[in-house]
Design an enzyme around this catalytic site. Sequence first.
Site, short mmCIF file in Angstrom:
data_model
loop_
_atom_site.label_atom_id
_atom_site.label_comp_id
_atom_site.label_asym_id
_atom_site.label_seq_id
_atom_site.Cartn_x
_atom_site.Cartn_y
_atom_site.Cartn_z
N ARG A 1 50.30 56.40 31.05
CA ARG A 1 50.63 54.99 31.22
C ARG A 1 51.16 54.32 29.95
NH1 ARG A 1 46.10 52.52 35.40
NH2 ARG A 1 46.46 54.02 37.09
N ASP B 1 42.86 38.10 38.94
CA ASP B 1 42.90 39.46 38.41
C ASP B 1 43.33 39.39 36.96
OD1 ASP B 1 42.95 42.41 39.97
OD2 ASP B 1 43.92 42.40 38.00
#
Length: 283
Positions: free
Chosen positions: A40, A150
């Site tokens: 990532r 979030d």
Amino acid sequence: MTDPNEFTLSDREFERIRARLYEAAGISLSDAKRTLVIARLSKILRALRLPTFGAYIDYLETQGSGEDAQDFVNALTTNLTRFWREEHHFEHLNAYVGDLIKTRTSQASKRLRIWSAGCSTGQEPYTIALGLLAAWPELKRWDFKILATDIDTSVIAKAATGLYPEGELNGLSPERVRLFERSGDGRVRIPPAVASLVSFKPLNLMTQWPMKGPFDAIFCRNVAIYFDKATQGEVFGRLGQILAPGGFLYIGHSENLGSGGTGFRLVGKTIYQSRQERARDAA
């Protein structure tokens, strides 16, 4: 074609990444996540033209912007969700709200607040809104709002569009599929009247929370699994403080409240109720 082995991650670099993520988001990375970290963050290293993970952490610490810091967190958070995931939670919520409708008979008491903490790409809060309106149409006349938060700003932006591939509805009953609108381009849309009930906001659970509550129900599912035990207890304890008396907390199937559970009683599979008694509303 990029070489997946172009970057190597030393133990020291991994420890620096772990420490930064823990400090920023309370997330504890296990040794098993090394491959995920490489995959990532390599994309960001290439975009920034940095040679090593150490150089990347140096960059974040000395000259990185707030956007760079957010990109780091976004890259290392996991977002796995679907509509009506853990269906028994929504069945319990529907019954609970039905009870509130029976007891909150005065106009001033017709208020319903629900928080989806760790809402990812929005399937959870939209499931709440779709299911409750279908079961209790009278909520259209209530002061009914859902807060969806979030830490990952990219998934918040996606959720706010209310658009999903049609494949997201695979496995749902025909009755539930009919709750969505077709956009005509292989996607489905959350109806505007439903979407208007949900407010999406970025929020780091490790920081001060701007909202005061109280919330009648809180969904915080598969979020605490990324925290260590101490952080789990702290977060669940804070959720208990912002939950209405008699309100419910829904957590992930592999989670438990730990030291944060003193204000709750277990009433169902991963369903906890605030121990504070709620007053009955007068007509």
